[in-house]
Motif scaffolding. Structure first.
Motif, short mmCIF file in Angstrom:
data_model
loop_
_atom_site.label_atom_id
_atom_site.label_comp_id
_atom_site.label_asym_id
_atom_site.label_seq_id
_atom_site.Cartn_x
_atom_site.Cartn_y
_atom_site.Cartn_z
N ALA A 121 -45.18 43.57 -12.59
CA ALA A 121 -45.58 44.63 -11.66
C ALA A 121 -45.94 44.10 -10.27
O ALA A 121 -46.41 44.87 -9.44
CB ALA A 121 -46.77 45.39 -12.24
N ASN A 122 -45.72 42.82 -10.01
CA ASN A 122 -46.03 42.30 -8.66
C ASN A 122 -45.00 41.24 -8.28
O ASN A 122 -44.31 40.68 -9.15
CB ASN A 122 -47.45 41.74 -8.62
CG ASN A 122 -47.64 40.63 -9.63
OD1 ASN A 122 -47.03 39.58 -9.52
ND2 ASN A 122 -48.49 40.88 -10.63
N PRO A 123 -44.87 40.94 -7.00
CA PRO A 123 -43.82 40.03 -6.54
C PRO A 123 -43.92 38.64 -7.18
O PRO A 123 -42.89 38.03 -7.51
CB PRO A 123 -44.06 39.96 -5.03
CG PRO A 123 -44.70 41.26 -4.70
CD PRO A 123 -45.56 41.60 -5.87
N ASP A 124 -45.12 38.13 -7.38
CA ASP A 124 -45.25 36.79 -7.98
C ASP A 124 -44.63 36.76 -9.37
O ASP A 124 -43.93 35.81 -9.75
CB ASP A 124 -46.73 36.39 -8.08
CG ASP A 124 -47.32 36.12 -6.71
OD1 ASP A 124 -46.53 35.84 -5.78
OD2 ASP A 124 -48.55 36.20 -6.57
N SER A 125 -44.93 37.79 -10.13
CA SER A 125 -44.42 37.87 -11.49
C SER A 125 -42.88 37.96 -11.47
O SER A 125 -42.20 37.23 -12.20
CB SER A 125 -45.02 39.10 -12.18
OG SER A 125 -44.42 39.32 -13.42
N ILE A 149 -43.92 50.30 -5.03
CA ILE A 149 -42.55 49.94 -5.42
C ILE A 149 -41.80 49.39 -4.20
O ILE A 149 -41.09 48.38 -4.29
CB ILE A 149 -41.81 51.17 -6.01
CG1 ILE A 149 -42.38 51.49 -7.39
CG2 ILE A 149 -40.31 50.93 -6.08
CD1 ILE A 149 -41.93 52.83 -7.94
N ALA A 150 -41.97 50.07 -3.07
CA ALA A 150 -41.29 49.62 -1.85
C ALA A 150 -41.73 48.21 -1.47
O ALA A 150 -40.90 47.37 -1.09
CB ALA A 150 -41.60 50.60 -0.71
N ALA A 151 -43.02 47.94 -1.60
CA ALA A 151 -43.53 46.61 -1.26
C ALA A 151 -42.96 45.55 -2.19
O ALA A 151 -42.55 44.46 -1.74
CB ALA A 151 -45.06 46.62 -1.33
N VAL A 152 -42.91 45.86 -3.49
CA VAL A 152 -42.36 44.89 -4.46
C VAL A 152 -40.87 44.68 -4.18
O VAL A 152 -40.39 43.54 -4.15
CB VAL A 152 -42.57 45.39 -5.91
CG1 VAL A 152 -41.83 44.49 -6.90
CG2 VAL A 152 -44.05 45.43 -6.26
N ARG A 154 -39.16 45.00 -1.45
CA ARG A 154 -38.95 44.18 -0.23
C ARG A 154 -39.23 42.72 -0.53
O ARG A 154 -38.49 41.83 -0.12
CB ARG A 154 -39.90 44.66 0.88
CG ARG A 154 -39.30 45.73 1.79
CD ARG A 154 -40.14 45.88 3.07
NE ARG A 154 -41.56 46.07 2.82
CZ ARG A 154 -42.13 47.26 2.57
NH1 ARG A 154 -41.38 48.34 2.53
NH2 ARG A 154 -43.43 47.36 2.38
N ALA A 155 -40.30 42.48 -1.27
CA ALA A 155 -40.74 41.10 -1.48
C ALA A 155 -39.83 40.31 -2.42
O ALA A 155 -39.73 39.09 -2.30
CB ALA A 155 -42.17 41.10 -2.03
N VAL A 156 -39.17 41.00 -3.34
CA VAL A 156 -38.39 40.26 -4.35
C VAL A 156 -36.90 40.27 -4.07
O VAL A 156 -36.13 39.62 -4.78
CB VAL A 156 -38.65 40.81 -5.78
CG1 VAL A 156 -40.14 40.79 -6.10
CG2 VAL A 156 -38.07 42.21 -5.95
N ALA A 157 -36.45 41.00 -3.04
CA ALA A 157 -35.02 41.05 -2.71
C ALA A 157 -34.52 39.61 -2.53
O ALA A 157 -35.26 38.78 -2.01
CB ALA A 157 -34.80 41.87 -1.45
N PRO A 158 -33.31 39.30 -2.98
CA PRO A 158 -32.24 40.19 -3.45
C PRO A 158 -32.34 40.59 -4.92
O PRO A 158 -31.41 41.23 -5.41
CB PRO A 158 -30.98 39.36 -3.21
CG PRO A 158 -31.43 37.95 -3.42
CD PRO A 158 -32.85 37.89 -2.92
N CYS A 159 -33.41 40.21 -5.61
CA CYS A 159 -33.56 40.73 -6.97
C CYS A 159 -33.68 42.26 -6.89
O CYS A 159 -34.43 42.78 -6.06
CB CYS A 159 -34.81 40.14 -7.63
SG CYS A 159 -35.09 40.78 -9.30
N GLU A 160 -32.92 42.95 -7.72
CA GLU A 160 -32.91 44.42 -7.67
C GLU A 160 -34.08 45.00 -8.45
O GLU A 160 -34.59 44.37 -9.38
CB GLU A 160 -31.60 44.94 -8.29
CG GLU A 160 -30.35 44.45 -7.57
CD GLU A 160 -29.09 44.67 -8.39
OE1 GLU A 160 -29.21 45.13 -9.55
OE2 GLU A 160 -28.01 44.38 -7.88
N THR A 161 -34.46 46.21 -8.07
CA THR A 161 -35.51 46.92 -8.81
C THR A 161 -34.93 48.19 -9.43
O THR A 161 -34.08 48.85 -8.84
CB THR A 161 -36.70 47.30 -7.90
OG1 THR A 161 -36.18 47.95 -6.75
CG2 THR A 161 -37.49 46.08 -7.49
N GLY A 266 -35.92 51.19 -1.39
CA GLY A 266 -35.01 50.09 -1.70
C GLY A 266 -34.71 49.92 -3.18
O GLY A 266 -34.20 48.88 -3.60
N VAL A 267 -35.00 50.94 -3.96
CA VAL A 267 -34.73 50.88 -5.40
C VAL A 267 -33.21 50.86 -5.62
O VAL A 267 -32.47 51.61 -4.98
CB VAL A 267 -35.36 52.11 -6.09
CG1 VAL A 267 -34.83 52.28 -7.50
CG2 VAL A 267 -36.87 51.97 -6.10
#
Lengths: 326, 185
Positions: A121-125, A149-152, A154-161, A266-267
């Motif tokens: 549930a967070n970018p680190d994870s 969700i938007a924050a996560v 953005r932070a994990v891109a290019p990993c998709e959500t 960005g989902v």
């Protein structure tokens, strides 16, 4: 945004694909996936046939192997991973880090998604899963607001959500909820089933329908009242002077009105819950969301899918996407 | 409290009463034929049922003056029409308007939704009930199409006829519901 649709059976898979699913998700008929219900899911042969059917029509198949293997007995989970790869799955949906490690090492070319059961549930994870196992997508738990969700994303891109947009709503941190275990000894995390049917009893009484789980009375639905699933999180309990829903009302998630906001966030993919549901549900919900997505892409006005009659408790919510209680 | 919105109307009580004197014996061969027709086209149904195939299922159309007892156990699955379900010896009872039961058997209605709306009552061994529902769903059983298919080259007109009959049932039920509503207003 991709539309990811439930397929609890081969017939549901065909219906979902024909109704406009970009991808279906499904699992084998055993404890390796989180919808291990009697008579549900796919044999090895049915999975191969299902993948072939979907691919012929340009749809993908995502195979969920998303329960947590028992210590010392990882064989069934590893076999599920191997067989899904061999069947031609477009992605595996996994939750356990040991199984993710096995899949990444044994099948390096296979696309991997992180299941909602991992509760990432967070970018680190999420970054951990990306860096350690090369996952391409994470299914976010249903505890985040659209802004979160938007924050996560953005932070994990290019990993998709990927996020849930319709269906049964689990408000707990999935993969970590043990409520079902307390009443039945079985949980979605280890056994693939929340509130197993074998532990459920219904009785019609003069005052209404009584639902029991593992010997505990968890609700009484009055004569004129819509019913819900027999899960503890949706039980109606007596506490002191009041009786009510402590955790969650019997409602279904419906985030159709939030599709523009989710796209803006960005989902990459929208998931419909309901592998345990019938063909009528799958067809109705998939067609409605396909139409809603088409309207969004073409700039047409949003039309409510009108799916209330298919929802739990005949009631809907936007859940944590709009956290009114914060 | 969320009021329920029933999805399926029951047949008018007058029609139910009119059907009551009819004998059940002629129904039996038709039921046996129907069960054979479905299982011939969907042999995987029994595999999906697994150990639950040994259960006795009571199917109770609450708007008809008779019910059915289904015993899917191989190698001789059978279904019998009865005036009313026995009090003992059944593992599962599934009750609701005939249109709801047929809707589940032809895939046009969702079992969970029928439960949420209280159109359907399920009592007894829930694992067996869920397995039966999933077995029917899983192989794409369509009661009307499967029955019609048993008639070989006559299948297309037979399917039209059966669907027409189902439509008539629905219209009768809706008209009955309307009369009932008017009677209460």
């Amino acid at each position: 945004m991709e539309l990811i649709c439930p397929a609890g059976t081969p017939a549901a898979l065909r219906v979902a694909v024909d109704a406009g699913a970009d991808a279906v998700y499904c699992g084998y008929a055993d404890e390796t996936n989180a919808r291990n219900f009697p008579g549900l899911n796919f044999s090895r042969a049915e999975m191969r046939e299902g993948v072939a059917y979907a691919h012929r029509r340009g749809a993908k198949v995502l195979v969920a192997v998303n329960t947590f293997p028992r210590a010392g007995a990882v064989g069934p989970w590893r076999r599920a991973v191997d067989d899904a790869v061999q069947a031609g799955a477009d992605a595996l949906i996994l939750a356990d880090i040991g199984l993710l490690d096995y899949a990444a090492r044994t099948h390096p070319g296979q696309r991997l998604h992180v299941s909602v059961q991992a509760a990432a549930a967070n970018p680190d994870s999420v970054r951990f899963y990306v860096e350690a196992f090369g996952v391409k997508r994470v299914v976010l738990p249903r505890v985040l607001t659209v802004a979160e969700i938007a924050a996560v994303a953005r932070a994990v891109a290019p990993c998709e959500t990927e996020v849930f947009v319709f269906g049964g709503l689990c408000v707990m941190a999935e993969g970590r909820c043990s409520l079902s275990s307390y009443a039945t000894g079985q949980s979605p995390n280890m056994n693939g089933v929340c509130s197993p049917a074998s532990h459920v009893a219904y009785r019609e009484r003069a005052d209404g329908l009584v639902s029991r789980l593992g010997g505990f009375t968890i609700n009484t639905f009055g004569r004129g009242e819509a019913a819900g699933y027999p899960t503890l999180c949706k039980g109606r309990f007596r506490t002191g002077p009041a009786t009510g829903y402590l955790f969650e009302d019997p409602v279904s998630l419906d985030a159709a009105a939030l599709l523009p906001a989710l796209r803006e966030a960005g989902v990459a993919a929208l998931k419909i819950e309901g592998r345990q549901r019938g063909r009528a549900y799958v067809e109705g919900v998939v067609r409605a969301f396909r139409e809603a997505l088409s309207a969004l892409e073409e700039g047409r006005p949003f039309v409510s899918p009108g799916l209330l009659s298919l929802t739990e408790g005949q009631s809907t919510t936007q859940g944590a996407y709009r956290k009114a209680w914060r | 409290m969320v009021p329920n919105h029933r999805r399926v109307a029951a047949l008018p009580p007058l029609l139910t009463a009119a059907l009551r004197p009819l004998p059940l014996a002629p129904l039996q061969p038709a039921l046996a034929l129907a069960l054979r027709a479905v299982l011939r086209r969907h042999p995987r149904v029994l595999a999906r049922l697994g150990g639950h195939a040994g259960r006795r299922f009571g199917l109770d159309p609450t708007d008809l003056p008779f019910a059915f007892v289904l015993e899917p156990r191989p190698p001789a699955p059978r279904i019998a029409a009865v005036r009313r379900l026995p009090r003992r010896g059944l593992d599962v009872r599934i009750a609701g308007p005939i249109r709801a039961l047929i809707g589940m058997a032809d895939g046009s209605l969702d079992g969970d939704a029928l439960f949420f709306s209280r159109d359907l009552v399920v009592e007894g061994d829930m694992a067996a009930a869920v397995a039966l529902r999933n077995a029917i769903e899983g192989d794409g059983v369509d009661l009307i199409r499967d029955l019609a298919a048993a008639l070989g080259p006559l299948a297309p007109p037979a399917e039209r006829l059966l669907r027409g009959g189902l439509g008539l049932l629905e219209r009768l039920a809706r008209s009955g519901a309307g009369e009932e509503a008017r009677a209460w207003s």
